[in-house]
Each structure stands twice: as C-alpha cells, then as structure tokens.
Design an enzyme around this catalytic site. Structure first.
Site, PDB file in Angstrom:
ATOM      1  N   ARG A   1       1.560 -23.551   0.521  1.00 18.71           N
ATOM      2  CA  ARG A   1       1.664 -24.855  -0.107  1.00 18.71           C
ATOM      3  C   ARG A   1       0.312 -25.560  -0.122  1.00 18.71           C
ATOM      4  O   ARG A   1      -0.530 -25.366   0.754  1.00 18.71           O
ATOM      5  CB  ARG A   1       2.698 -25.722   0.597  1.00 18.71           C
ATOM      6  CG  ARG A   1       2.339 -26.103   2.026  1.00 18.71           C
ATOM      7  CD  ARG A   1       3.359 -27.088   2.580  1.00 18.71           C
ATOM      8  NE  ARG A   1       3.128 -28.423   2.029  1.00 18.71           N
ATOM      9  CZ  ARG A   1       3.864 -29.484   2.316  1.00 18.71           C
ATOM     10  NH1 ARG A   1       4.890 -29.376   3.130  1.00 18.71           N
ATOM     11  NH2 ARG A   1       3.584 -30.671   1.785  1.00 18.71           N
TER      12      ARG A   1
ATOM     13  N   ASP B   1      -0.962 -29.686  -0.590  1.00 19.37           N
ATOM     14  CA  ASP B   1      -0.430 -31.044  -0.553  1.00 19.37           C
ATOM     15  C   ASP B   1      -0.576 -31.764  -1.880  1.00 19.37           C
ATOM     16  O   ASP B   1      -1.377 -31.379  -2.728  1.00 19.37           O
ATOM     17  CB  ASP B   1      -1.200 -31.875   0.473  1.00 19.37           C
ATOM     18  CG  ASP B   1      -0.809 -31.525   1.884  1.00 19.37           C
ATOM     19  OD1 ASP B   1       0.241 -30.892   2.062  1.00 19.37           O
ATOM     20  OD2 ASP B   1      -1.565 -31.889   2.806  1.00 19.37           O
TER      21      ASP B   1
ATOM     22  N   TYR C   1     -11.039 -22.320   0.961  1.00 19.49           N
ATOM     23  CA  TYR C   1     -10.986 -23.674   0.419  1.00 19.49           C
ATOM     24  C   TYR C   1     -12.393 -24.240   0.287  1.00 19.49           C
ATOM     25  O   TYR C   1     -13.296 -23.843   1.015  1.00 19.49           O
ATOM     26  CB  TYR C   1     -10.213 -24.606   1.354  1.00 19.49           C
ATOM     27  CG  TYR C   1      -8.720 -24.418   1.382  1.00 19.49           C
ATOM     28  CD1 TYR C   1      -7.894 -25.160   0.541  1.00 19.49           C
ATOM     29  CD2 TYR C   1      -8.115 -23.540   2.272  1.00 19.49           C
ATOM     30  CE1 TYR C   1      -6.514 -25.016   0.583  1.00 19.49           C
ATOM     31  CE2 TYR C   1      -6.728 -23.387   2.325  1.00 19.49           C
ATOM     32  CZ  TYR C   1      -5.939 -24.135   1.473  1.00 19.49           C
ATOM     33  OH  TYR C   1      -4.575 -23.996   1.500  1.00 19.49           O
TER      34      TYR C   1
ATOM     35  N   ARG D   1      -8.428 -30.585   5.799  1.00 15.19           N
ATOM     36  CA  ARG D   1      -8.719 -32.007   5.623  1.00 15.19           C
ATOM     37  C   ARG D   1      -9.079 -32.672   6.950  1.00 15.19           C
ATOM     38  O   ARG D   1      -9.888 -33.592   6.994  1.00 15.19           O
ATOM     39  CB  ARG D   1      -7.535 -32.701   4.949  1.00 15.19           C
ATOM     40  CG  ARG D   1      -7.405 -32.306   3.463  1.00 15.19           C
ATOM     41  CD  ARG D   1      -6.090 -32.748   2.850  1.00 15.19           C
ATOM     42  NE  ARG D   1      -5.889 -34.174   3.005  1.00 15.19           N
ATOM     43  CZ  ARG D   1      -4.734 -34.789   2.761  1.00 15.19           C
ATOM     44  NH1 ARG D   1      -3.686 -34.088   2.344  1.00 15.19           N
ATOM     45  NH2 ARG D   1      -4.623 -36.082   2.935  1.00 15.19           N
TER      46      ARG D   1
END
Lengths: 258, 258
Positions: free
Chosen positions: A50, A52, A113, A201
């Site tokens: 997933r 966000d 990422y 994050r």
C-alpha cells in the site's frame, strides 16, 4: 487463465491511497473498475503493497488474473484501452504475462522510494505537488551522515506509526542516500527488502530535523537502537514521497523492455 | 520610488497566458492584483515577454515600481506576503531592488526555453502536465542533427504563427540541443536573443517530425532559408514548454544569490 503483471504510475494527489476503501477513490478501485469494464467481468488486482493517501508512484507493481488464454490475449490493446479508460492521474506503463507463481506482493524482494525536498527561500509553483518545501537552510552533509547510518539490517520499530500492522520490523536497507539535484532540489533515496508503516516519511522527517540542526546526525542511529518512536522525528508529509521501483527475482524478467 | 525586479514561476495549466486580458486569469493580472492588495494601491507590472496559454515558467522576469524609499522597503516581507496572497500555481522566487534603468522587457539580452517530450509506449500519470507524450519511436540523433542547424543568426520568418507581431524575425540562437534524461524523457533546450511568436513550439514540432522520420534532419535548415511556414512542422502543444531563464546584462547582478 493468464496472470498479468502491471507497472503502475499515479499522481497521488487525488487518491485516498492505493488500497481499496469502500466509497473512496483509490488506485486499486480505479484500476479494478477499468479492468472490469474492458474484460466485461468483475476483476480484482493485487498490489505490491500500500501507499498512503497523497503518495505518488512511478513503479508500483500489481498483478491480475484474466480468464483468457495467453495466445488469445492482445496485451498491447489491453494496455492502450485501460489507459483510455483511466483518468489522467493513473496509468499503466506496461503489462506483461507472468507465470502463476508470480505474486506482486509476496514475490517482491525490494522496494525503492524517493522523498523530494525543495530547500530554497520561497515556494515553487511547479514543484509544489511532489516536493516538500523547507524554507530554512538544511545542512546537507549532516543529513548524508544520518542517512548513511540506515544502511544494513536494523529493527525499525521506532520508525513506524503507532497504528502499524504486525509484520516484521526488521528491514534490510540496501540504499540510503541524499542527492543534491541543484536549485534547492534534494532527493532522499531509500531501498529495502520491505518497509514498516510510514517508515520512509518518519525517516525523512528525522533527516529534515537533522538538516535543520534540531537533532544530531548520530541521533538516527541512536533512535534505531533505542527502538523508541519518540526519539525519531516527525512524519514528513505524504506529497514528497514517490514509490519509484519494486524489484522481483531475475527469473521473472519483469519490465526489462522499458 | 523604487524599482523591483521579480523572478516569477508558474504552472501554466490554469492561466490564459502571461499577458493581461480583460476578464481572464493571467499571470500579469494575478500578480498585479496581489501587489495591489499588499501595497494598497493599483499597481502595474512589466514582464520580459509573453508566454502563451498553458506555457510554464520557472524563470520569468518582471519589474514593478513601488512608491516607497528603498530603505523603508522590506523585500523579505514583501516576497513572503505576495506568495501568501497568490494561488499555489504562481510564485515569486525572488525580488531584488534594481536601478531605474532596468527594464524587464527591453534590457533582456537572452531567453532560454526547454521543451519536454515523453517518448515511451504509454502515457505518464505524473509527467502529463509538462511533457508532450509521443508514443512512437523518435530518432534522437536525427533530431540532434536538426537542432544543430539552428545555431547562429537566422531569419525565423518561416517559424512563426501567421498572426505574429511586427518585431524583427532575425534571431541569434546561442544554444540548441536535445538532452536524453532517461526513461523516455527528452528535453529540447534553446536560447536566443529573442523569439518570434510560437517559434519554440514550431521548432519543437519540426524536430518531432524529424524524429518520427516524416522530415529529413536537413529540412530544418531548408525551411530556415526558404522562410516558408509551410516547410516547417506543426506547432507542438503548449504544455511541453517552459520558459527557463531570462538573461540581463551582468551589471544588474540579477538574482545571483539564488
């Protein structure tokens, strides 16, 4: 039955994340709706993991099973047709037949990422949707020193949101570096076998606090050892984050032709 | 009175171009409205030149005269306040006091544009607003050969829209190159002392036709000599184009601190 792997790109701004949520616009529901239209039957997909609400992707991977024989299936037409049905902020970069052993989530061996920062005195009108704007000076070498301490195997229990799921918190980080792209644009790249919830994050937020001088570069290593969420930094906002790539075993030769 | 130079950035998508047009949302009218609010009096600005509807800018330059003494003027606060008033798709990157001899339009000695192409098999969800998507293969070396013939002084009468203004059509091109940024992203950079109307987009369209094999690389040089709009290619769409920089004489030291 034919299993198809899909390379998926989206601008996260107008999605409530990637996973299906009843009544909300998500990447999964939009893709399933487009595939169901084209294939004329209800169709479900599996994503690698997933992302966000607000997070972008240029290399999300998913798979779908189609009730047709591989020889009868025209993937070129399917790709064009699905991109014709989807709205402009979601696209299939590529589709490819894979063996039934392939699974977008369970076969993924690494995710990569990039978190983008804009460090200059005034906000940008063109980078606003995928860079986190920081108007105070960042110490790049302190951030790079902090990022280097992420490499290797660590328990990231202290770098997840409290509502995290139950998967292992031990992650193997193979890339962690900060690139200076010029004109105030900084990129934090991180690749690991898997990530715990909000990990990138929270690390990005910690690195920003290090760059601002609020934390010492070695505080990141300290927070890792302590496994205490309170020692890590704040969670950086979603729109700076992009899922760049998902890696699978070489035997699948996934999306090599791009 | 104090003259202020402004470095201006905008996402062109929701603007009807840069120049004032009654009743339409333009860069000039939004900036003048924000400055008028902050300065509490009707204020007009001068831009270095116009950009069309949909064209972006990261380095547009303008100037404005303010009724305050330089010593009484807090440019830091003005910059932050204007960016607080403006909508997110328009921003002032920097402001600077300049002598009264400075003029954003008449003192500009060079403009630099970049036209972005996305050359891959399927459209992008994240690059859609500033890249022109071309799904058929482009021959990069043919395009580079064509671009090289732009360098130097030429009459670009054949590379302007029929409704063009009356300014000189002879331009000195100091940069004309095509960069391969990877993953199908191509950039066409061009810098010249000035440009005739739609010149960059017509050149980009011609280079695309060369890349597709519809025209020979030397057709660009032929069209320049012939000064015939019918020999050049189609006008490429606006959203691929970004005004990157405007250059002024060194004596102004414009935006050196960025």
């Amino acid at each position: 039955m034919t299993r198809i792997a899909m390379l998926i790109e989206y601008d996260g701004k107008r999605f409530h994340g990637s996973q299906f949520q009843l009544g909300l616009r998500t990447v999964q529901s939009e893709l399933e709706s487009a595939l169901s239209t084209y294939l004329r039957k209800p169709t479900q997909i599996i994503l690698s993991g997933r992302t966000d609400q607000g997070v972008h992707a240029v290399g999300q991977v998913g798979h779908v099973d189609i009730d047709e024989d591989e020889r009868a299936l025209d993937l070129w037409r399917l790709n064009w047709a699905i991109n014709g049905i989807l709205k402009k902020d979601l696209s299939l970069r590529s589709v490819q037949v894979v063996p039934a052993s392939f699974h977008a989530r369970f076969e993924a061996v690494q995710r990569e990422y990039v978190y983008r920062l804009l460090n200059r005195s005034q906000r940008s009108a063109v980078l606003k949707d995928n860079h986190y704007f920081i108007p105070r000076a960042l110490n790049l070498s302190s951030m790079q020193e902090g990022a280097a301490s992420l490499l290797g195997t660590h328990d990231f229990r202290g770098f997840r949101s409290t509502n995290a799921d139950k998967s292992s918190t031990v992650c193997l980080v193979r890339r962690a570096e900060i690139l200076n792209k010029g004109e105030g644009q900084l990129e934090f790249w991180i690749a690991a076998d898997h990530f715990v919830y909000n990990m990138v994050r929270i690390i990005a937020g910690t690195l920003i606090e290090i760059g601002l001088g609020k934390k010492a570069p070695e505080s990141l290593a300290t927070a890792l050892v302590a496994k205490d969420r309170n020692l890590a930094g704040v969670t950086a906002p979603s729109w700076g984050l992009t899922l760049h790539s998902v890696y699978y075993p070489d035997k699948y030769n996934l999306f090599q032709a791009l």
